[in-house]
Design a protein around this motif. Structure first.
Motif, PDB file in Angstrom:
ATOM      1  N   ILE A   1       8.762  15.808 -15.823  1.00 14.73           N
ATOM      2  CA  ILE A   1      10.081  15.214 -16.041  1.00 14.73           C
ATOM      3  C   ILE A   1      10.025  14.199 -17.180  1.00 14.73           C
ATOM      4  O   ILE A   1      10.868  14.204 -18.062  1.00 14.73           O
ATOM      5  N   VAL A   2       9.019  13.323 -17.145  1.00 13.43           N
ATOM      6  CA  VAL A   2       8.998  12.190 -18.077  1.00 13.43           C
ATOM      7  C   VAL A   2       8.045  12.357 -19.253  1.00 13.43           C
ATOM      8  O   VAL A   2       8.186  11.660 -20.251  1.00 13.43           O
TER       9      VAL A   2
ATOM     10  N   LEU B   1      15.960  14.757  -9.962  1.00 12.50           N
ATOM     11  CA  LEU B   1      15.518  14.725 -11.364  1.00 12.50           C
ATOM     12  C   LEU B   1      14.645  15.927 -11.712  1.00 12.50           C
ATOM     13  O   LEU B   1      14.777  16.513 -12.795  1.00 12.50           O
ATOM     14  N   CYS B   2      13.764  16.306 -10.799  1.00 15.73           N
ATOM     15  CA  CYS B   2      12.871  17.433 -11.040  1.00 15.73           C
ATOM     16  C   CYS B   2      13.660  18.747 -11.096  1.00 15.73           C
ATOM     17  O   CYS B   2      13.385  19.607 -11.934  1.00 15.73           O
ATOM     18  N   PHE B   3      14.648  18.904 -10.221  1.00 17.82           N
ATOM     19  CA  PHE B   3      15.483  20.112 -10.221  1.00 17.82           C
ATOM     20  C   PHE B   3      16.236  20.223 -11.539  1.00 17.82           C
ATOM     21  O   PHE B   3      16.288  21.294 -12.156  1.00 17.82           O
ATOM     22  N   ARG B   4      16.809  19.107 -11.978  1.00 14.36           N
ATOM     23  CA  ARG B   4      17.545  19.101 -13.242  1.00 14.36           C
ATOM     24  C   ARG B   4      16.628  19.481 -14.413  1.00 14.36           C
ATOM     25  O   ARG B   4      16.981  20.300 -15.260  1.00 14.36           O
ATOM     26  N   ALA B   5      15.423  18.909 -14.426  1.00 14.52           N
ATOM     27  CA  ALA B   5      14.464  19.210 -15.499  1.00 14.52           C
ATOM     28  C   ALA B   5      14.026  20.676 -15.454  1.00 14.52           C
ATOM     29  O   ALA B   5      13.898  21.329 -16.494  1.00 14.52           O
TER      30      ALA B   5
ATOM     31  N   LEU C   1       0.843  -1.201   0.000  1.00 16.92           N
ATOM     32  CA  LEU C   1       0.000   0.000   0.000  1.00 16.92           C
ATOM     33  C   LEU C   1       0.880   1.252   0.000  1.00 16.92           C
ATOM     34  O   LEU C   1       0.623   2.211  -0.734  1.00 16.92           O
ATOM     35  N   PHE C   2       1.915   1.232   0.813  1.00 15.41           N
ATOM     36  CA  PHE C   2       2.847   2.349   0.903  1.00 15.41           C
ATOM     37  C   PHE C   2       3.541   2.591  -0.438  1.00 15.41           C
ATOM     38  O   PHE C   2       3.605   3.719  -0.932  1.00 15.41           O
ATOM     39  N   ILE C   3       4.037   1.542  -1.052  1.00 16.36           N
ATOM     40  CA  ILE C   3       4.735   1.674  -2.334  1.00 16.36           C
ATOM     41  C   ILE C   3       3.781   2.155  -3.426  1.00 16.36           C
ATOM     42  O   ILE C   3       4.143   3.016  -4.247  1.00 16.36           O
ATOM     43  N   ALA C   4       2.552   1.654  -3.421  1.00 17.60           N
ATOM     44  CA  ALA C   4       1.561   2.104  -4.413  1.00 17.60           C
ATOM     45  C   ALA C   4       1.293   3.596  -4.254  1.00 17.60           C
ATOM     46  O   ALA C   4       1.244   4.350  -5.240  1.00 17.60           O
ATOM     47  N   GLY C   5       1.125   4.057  -3.015  1.00 18.51           N
ATOM     48  CA  GLY C   5       0.902   5.480  -2.765  1.00 18.51           C
ATOM     49  C   GLY C   5       2.093   6.323  -3.166  1.00 18.51           C
ATOM     50  O   GLY C   5       1.936   7.395  -3.770  1.00 18.51           O
ATOM     51  N   LEU C   6       3.283   5.845  -2.848  1.00 15.41           N
ATOM     52  CA  LEU C   6       4.507   6.565  -3.196  1.00 15.41           C
ATOM     53  C   LEU C   6       4.647   6.694  -4.710  1.00 15.41           C
ATOM     54  O   LEU C   6       4.936   7.779  -5.236  1.00 15.41           O
ATOM     55  N   LEU C   7       4.402   5.598  -5.421  1.00 14.58           N
ATOM     56  CA  LEU C   7       4.491   5.627  -6.887  1.00 14.58           C
ATOM     57  C   LEU C   7       3.437   6.551  -7.502  1.00 14.58           C
ATOM     58  O   LEU C   7       3.731   7.306  -8.435  1.00 14.58           O
ATOM     59  N   LEU C   8       2.209   6.499  -6.973  1.00 21.89           N
ATOM     60  CA  LEU C   8       1.153   7.359  -7.505  1.00 21.89           C
ATOM     61  C   LEU C   8       1.464   8.834  -7.237  1.00 21.89           C
ATOM     62  O   LEU C   8       1.396   9.677  -8.133  1.00 21.89           O
ATOM     63  N   PHE C   9       1.830   9.149  -6.001  1.00 18.38           N
ATOM     64  CA  PHE C   9       2.098  10.541  -5.633  1.00 18.38           C
ATOM     65  C   PHE C   9       3.268  11.109  -6.431  1.00 18.38           C
ATOM     66  O   PHE C   9       3.170  12.171  -7.046  1.00 18.38           O
ATOM     67  N   LEU C  10       4.395  10.397  -6.424  1.00 15.83           N
ATOM     68  CA  LEU C  10       5.564  10.899  -7.144  1.00 15.83           C
ATOM     69  C   LEU C  10       5.386  10.787  -8.660  1.00 15.83           C
ATOM     70  O   LEU C  10       5.918  11.604  -9.412  1.00 15.83           O
ATOM     71  N   GLY C  11       4.614   9.794  -9.097  1.00 15.43           N
ATOM     72  CA  GLY C  11       4.344   9.659 -10.537  1.00 15.43           C
ATOM     73  C   GLY C  11       3.597  10.862 -11.076  1.00 15.43           C
ATOM     74  O   GLY C  11       3.953  11.425 -12.123  1.00 15.43           O
ATOM     75  N   VAL C  12       2.557  11.277 -10.363  1.00 16.96           N
ATOM     76  CA  VAL C  12       1.787  12.460 -10.776  1.00 16.96           C
ATOM     77  C   VAL C  12       2.689  13.694 -10.789  1.00 16.96           C
ATOM     78  O   VAL C  12       2.623  14.509 -11.705  1.00 16.96           O
ATOM     79  N   HIS C  13       3.567  13.792  -9.787  1.00  9.86           N
ATOM     80  CA  HIS C  13       4.451  14.952  -9.687  1.00  9.86           C
ATOM     81  C   HIS C  13       5.663  14.848 -10.616  1.00  9.86           C
ATOM     82  O   HIS C  13       6.490  15.768 -10.642  1.00  9.86           O
ATOM     83  N   SER C  14       5.778  13.766 -11.363  1.00  7.81           N
ATOM     84  CA  SER C  14       6.910  13.581 -12.284  1.00  7.81           C
ATOM     85  C   SER C  14       6.532  13.788 -13.740  1.00  7.81           C
ATOM     86  O   SER C  14       7.371  13.600 -14.626  1.00  7.81           O
ATOM     87  N   LEU C  15       5.301  14.160 -14.018  1.00  7.30           N
ATOM     88  CA  LEU C  15       4.870  14.292 -15.411  1.00  7.30           C
ATOM     89  C   LEU C  15       5.707  15.290 -16.194  1.00  7.30           C
ATOM     90  O   LEU C  15       5.995  15.078 -17.369  1.00  7.30           O
TER      91      LEU C  15
END
Length: 192
Positions: free
Chosen positions: A19-20, A139-143, A3-17
């Motif tokens: 970047i990727v 990664l976000c800072f670099r982008a 559950l923790f990993i799923a939340g972490l991936l979803l939260f950071l995934g949304v905030h990584s758009l």
């Protein structure tokens, strides 16, 4: 832990758009419009955050220690988090010299916060949380810096008064969080 990993991936995934998939993000923003895009972004972020918080709380009940950090690193961590709070304040106080010089103080604050917590915490769930945030912030800072270069972004010079307010706001925020809110919200008192 799932559950923790799923939340972490979803939260950071949304905030990584940005970047990727910055192009896809721009097309979706144009297609949906800003209110719908921001609503979907906020909803997914809140869902990821909730899953992350609940999952982290469950993982804390059965910690898997990876190593034992030396006690002095707690003091180093406290200093790094204090600097992170000053950088966090710099992201919001207008016309300060810190933002004028560093350009993206919020991301630098996340880097310092994550590094500080990696130094003083050694359970698997801690390493996953703070390691993921550190990697994301790098990664976000670099982008963001790359986008600034491409766009030719110029940051206005800061003013001394605003910089002083920034530093004091950061110090006050750090003290409030370190001595009261961290224990109340997280259940851990960094300074006893």
């Amino acid at each position: 832990m799932a559950l923790f990993i799923a939340g972490l991936l979803l939260f950071l995934g949304v905030h990584s758009l940005r970047i990727v998939a910055d192009g896809w993000r721009s097309r979706m923003l144009a297609r949906l419009g800003q209110p719908a895009w921001k609503g979907a972004y906020a909803l997914l972020s809140l869902l990821g955050f909730a899953l992350m918080v609940v999952g982290f709380g469950l993982a804390r009940q059965t910690p898997q220690q990876l190593w034992m950090p030396p006690l002095f690193l707690r003091h180093v961590s406290g200093l790094l988090v204090l600097l992170a709070f000053v950088l966090l304040a710099a992201a919001y106080v207008p016309h300060n010299s810190i933002k004028a010089k560093l350009h993206h103080p919020m991301l630098l604050a996340v880097k310092l916060w994550a590094l500080a917590h990696l130094l003083s915490n050694s359970a698997l769930h801690d390493v996953l949380l703070f390691g993921a945030f550190l990697l994301w912030a790098v990664l976000c800072f670099r982008a963001a810096r790359q986008r600034d270069r491409v766009a030719g972004t110029r940051y206005p010079a800061g003013r001394a008064g605003a910089t002083i307010v920034t530093v004091f706001a950061g110090l006050a925020g750090w003290a409030l969080f370190a001595f009261w809110l961290h224990g109340w919200l997280i259940g851990v008192r960094p300074f006893g």
